[in-house]
Design a protein around this motif. Sequence first.
Motif, PDB file in Angstrom:
ATOM      1  N   ARG A  76      20.132 162.731  55.343  1.00 31.31           N
ATOM      2  CA  ARG A  76      19.286 163.176  54.469  1.00 31.31           C
ATOM      3  C   ARG A  76      19.566 163.994  53.287  1.00 31.31           C
ATOM      4  N   LEU A  77      21.019 164.026  53.115  1.00 30.37           N
ATOM      5  CA  LEU A  77      21.687 164.845  52.073  1.00 30.37           C
ATOM      6  C   LEU A  77      21.423 164.295  50.777  1.00 30.37           C
ATOM      7  N   PRO A  78      21.253 162.950  50.466  1.00 27.44           N
ATOM      8  CA  PRO A  78      21.062 162.401  49.053  1.00 27.44           C
ATOM      9  C   PRO A  78      19.552 162.554  48.534  1.00 27.44           C
ATOM     10  N   GLU A  79      18.716 162.928  49.878  1.00 23.29           N
ATOM     11  CA  GLU A  79      17.448 163.050  49.522  1.00 23.29           C
ATOM     12  C   GLU A  79      17.237 164.388  48.874  1.00 23.29           C
ATOM     13  N   TYR A  80      17.851 165.406  49.537  1.00 22.04           N
ATOM     14  CA  TYR A  80      18.053 166.637  49.210  1.00 22.04           C
ATOM     15  C   TYR A  80      18.645 166.930  47.584  1.00 22.04           C
ATOM     16  N   LEU A  81      19.649 166.113  47.468  1.00 20.94           N
ATOM     17  CA  LEU A  81      20.350 165.890  46.171  1.00 20.94           C
ATOM     18  C   LEU A  81      19.471 165.378  44.793  1.00 20.94           C
ATOM     19  N   ARG A  82      18.838 164.347  45.378  1.00 20.08           N
ATOM     20  CA  ARG A  82      17.888 163.836  44.353  1.00 20.08           C
ATOM     21  C   ARG A  82      16.941 164.931  43.909  1.00 20.08           C
ATOM     22  N   ALA A  83      16.285 165.572  44.902  1.00 21.05           N
ATOM     23  CA  ALA A  83      15.232 166.595  44.666  1.00 21.05           C
ATOM     24  C   ALA A  83      15.769 167.681  43.777  1.00 21.05           C
ATOM     25  N   LEU A  84      17.107 168.123  44.078  1.00 15.43           N
ATOM     26  CA  LEU A  84      17.677 169.209  43.381  1.00 15.43           C
ATOM     27  C   LEU A  84      17.988 168.702  41.999  1.00 15.43           C
ATOM     28  N   HIS A  85      18.316 167.542  41.649  1.00 14.29           N
ATOM     29  CA  HIS A  85      18.760 167.086  40.394  1.00 14.29           C
ATOM     30  C   HIS A  85      17.454 167.063  39.729  1.00 14.29           C
ATOM     31  N   ALA A  86      16.152 166.756  40.177  1.00 14.40           N
ATOM     32  CA  ALA A  86      15.107 166.696  39.608  1.00 14.40           C
ATOM     33  C   ALA A  86      14.695 168.292  39.231  1.00 14.40           C
ATOM     34  N   LEU A  87      14.948 169.084  40.100  1.00 15.04           N
ATOM     35  CA  LEU A  87      14.642 170.687  39.832  1.00 15.04           C
ATOM     36  C   LEU A  87      15.502 171.166  38.792  1.00 15.04           C
ATOM     37  N   GLY A  88      16.697 170.442  38.396  1.00 12.25           N
ATOM     38  CA  GLY A  88      17.494 171.285  37.436  1.00 12.25           C
ATOM     39  C   GLY A  88      17.105 171.032  36.083  1.00 12.25           C
ATOM     40  N   ASP A  89      15.979 169.949  35.896  1.00  7.84           N
ATOM     41  CA  ASP A  89      15.435 169.816  34.647  1.00  7.84           C
ATOM     42  C   ASP A  89      14.159 170.607  34.451  1.00  7.84           C
ATOM     43  N   THR A  90      13.881 171.644  35.388  1.00  8.70           N
ATOM     44  CA  THR A  90      12.802 172.611  35.156  1.00  8.70           C
ATOM     45  C   THR A  90      13.523 173.929  34.912  1.00  8.70           C
ATOM     46  N   ASP A  91      12.937 174.882  34.835  1.00  7.87           N
ATOM     47  CA  ASP A  91      13.219 176.191  34.619  1.00  7.87           C
ATOM     48  C   ASP A  91      13.615 177.048  35.906  1.00  7.87           C
ATOM     49  N   GLY A  92      13.340 176.547  37.057  1.00 10.69           N
ATOM     50  CA  GLY A  92      13.785 177.326  38.184  1.00 10.69           C
ATOM     51  C   GLY A  92      15.142 177.238  38.539  1.00 10.69           C
ATOM     52  N   THR A 151      23.414 172.312  44.796  1.00  8.14           N
ATOM     53  CA  THR A 151      23.645 171.056  44.325  1.00  8.14           C
ATOM     54  C   THR A 151      25.294 170.892  44.446  1.00  8.14           C
ATOM     55  N   ASN A 152      25.984 171.872  43.935  1.00  9.03           N
ATOM     56  CA  ASN A 152      27.447 171.339  44.068  1.00  9.03           C
ATOM     57  C   ASN A 152      28.152 171.602  45.510  1.00  9.03           C
ATOM     58  N   ARG A 153      27.535 172.025  46.457  1.00  9.64           N
ATOM     59  CA  ARG A 153      27.768 172.045  47.747  1.00  9.64           C
ATOM     60  C   ARG A 153      27.420 170.709  48.198  1.00  9.64           C
ATOM     61  N   ILE A 154      26.225 170.208  47.920  1.00 13.48           N
ATOM     62  CA  ILE A 154      26.078 168.951  48.615  1.00 13.48           C
ATOM     63  C   ILE A 154      26.803 167.712  47.954  1.00 13.48           C
ATOM     64  N   SER A 155      27.012 167.717  46.730  1.00 10.16           N
ATOM     65  CA  SER A 155      28.048 167.037  46.077  1.00 10.16           C
ATOM     66  C   SER A 155      29.319 166.943  46.391  1.00 10.16           C
ATOM     67  N   THR A 156      29.738 167.976  46.838  1.00 11.86           N
ATOM     68  CA  THR A 156      31.015 168.049  47.131  1.00 11.86           C
ATOM     69  C   THR A 156      31.274 167.538  48.676  1.00 11.86           C
ATOM     70  N   THR A 157      30.075 167.589  49.556  1.00  7.91           N
ATOM     71  CA  THR A 157      30.157 167.131  50.928  1.00  7.91           C
ATOM     72  C   THR A 157      30.031 165.563  50.760  1.00  7.91           C
ATOM     73  N   LEU A 158      29.086 165.340  50.086  1.00  6.95           N
ATOM     74  CA  LEU A 158      29.066 163.607  49.875  1.00  6.95           C
ATOM     75  C   LEU A 158      30.169 162.839  49.159  1.00  6.95           C
ATOM     76  N   GLY A 159      31.187 163.751  48.624  1.00  6.61           N
ATOM     77  CA  GLY A 159      32.453 163.078  47.967  1.00  6.61           C
ATOM     78  C   GLY A 159      31.919 162.595  46.541  1.00  6.61           C
ATOM     79  N   LEU A 160      31.031 163.416  45.817  1.00  3.70           N
ATOM     80  CA  LEU A 160      30.325 163.041  44.825  1.00  3.70           C
ATOM     81  C   LEU A 160      30.919 163.532  43.506  1.00  3.70           C
ATOM     82  N   THR A 161      32.197 164.443  43.805  1.00  3.39           N
ATOM     83  CA  THR A 161      32.979 165.090  42.661  1.00  3.39           C
ATOM     84  C   THR A 161      33.692 164.390  42.172  1.00  3.39           C
ATOM     85  N   ARG A 162      34.012 163.240  42.721  1.00  6.85           N
ATOM     86  CA  ARG A 162      35.160 162.174  42.123  1.00  6.85           C
ATOM     87  C   ARG A 162      34.415 160.908  41.644  1.00  6.85           C
TER      88      ARG A 162
END
Length: 230
Positions: A24-40, A82-93
């Motif tokens: 489920r983590l990639p779905e959370y990350l996808r949603a967070l990336h979308a939210l990153g384009d807003t003001d919240g 976003t950073n915590r999920i990315s790190t867990t998924l190994g997406l910081t490399r």
Amino acid sequence: MTTTGDRTSPPAATHSIPTATVQRLPEYLRALHALGDTDGDTISSEALAAVTGVSSAMLRKDLSYLGAAGVRGVGYEVSLLTNRISTTLGLTRYYRVALIGMGHLGQALARYPGFASRGFHIAAIFDASPDLIGSRHGNHIVRDISELSGAVGEEDINIGVIATPETAAQQVADLLIDAGITSILNFAPCVLTVPQSVVVRKVDLAVELQLLSFHEHHKALQRSERDQQL
């Protein structure tokens, strides 16, 4: 450490995070990336759960494995989560990918911009067809599948993507494994036989459509039953 919108603590060891949570983590990350384009700057568990299709209780439990706990009345800080999920998924490399099979699906995958935007770079593409070998697709020239073993080391490839017909998929998987690849994404409609040390993720579009057919069929049956009761 406490921040404006998120309490962080050491995450659970990766091996102790349930498989269902990881999926489920990639779905959370996808949603967070979308939210990153807003003001919240923050998001509540209820709002994030709503856009990812899970319950807020399940979402909070999933994130607790990562050591993230939202602040009551504030929620989670989007950038930190976003950073915590990315790190867990190994997406910081950065990952380098070999794409094998340059039929219609392979060509579409080669053009897909979502790989690069998430840290996956297609380093080389391969096929066995003389009609395709040497042709250009974007920045790549299709290489002979016989060059795959050497290319894995030369191009520092980490992941193999199989987009071949079913009949060739196992042979390609064997070549990838012999070359040292232990992570494979398989688009061929078959089950691969691999050692336990190799992780295979299978994407079968026909199966997904059949599952949608099941839901459509049962919705039609329910409508029919309701009509008969009127």
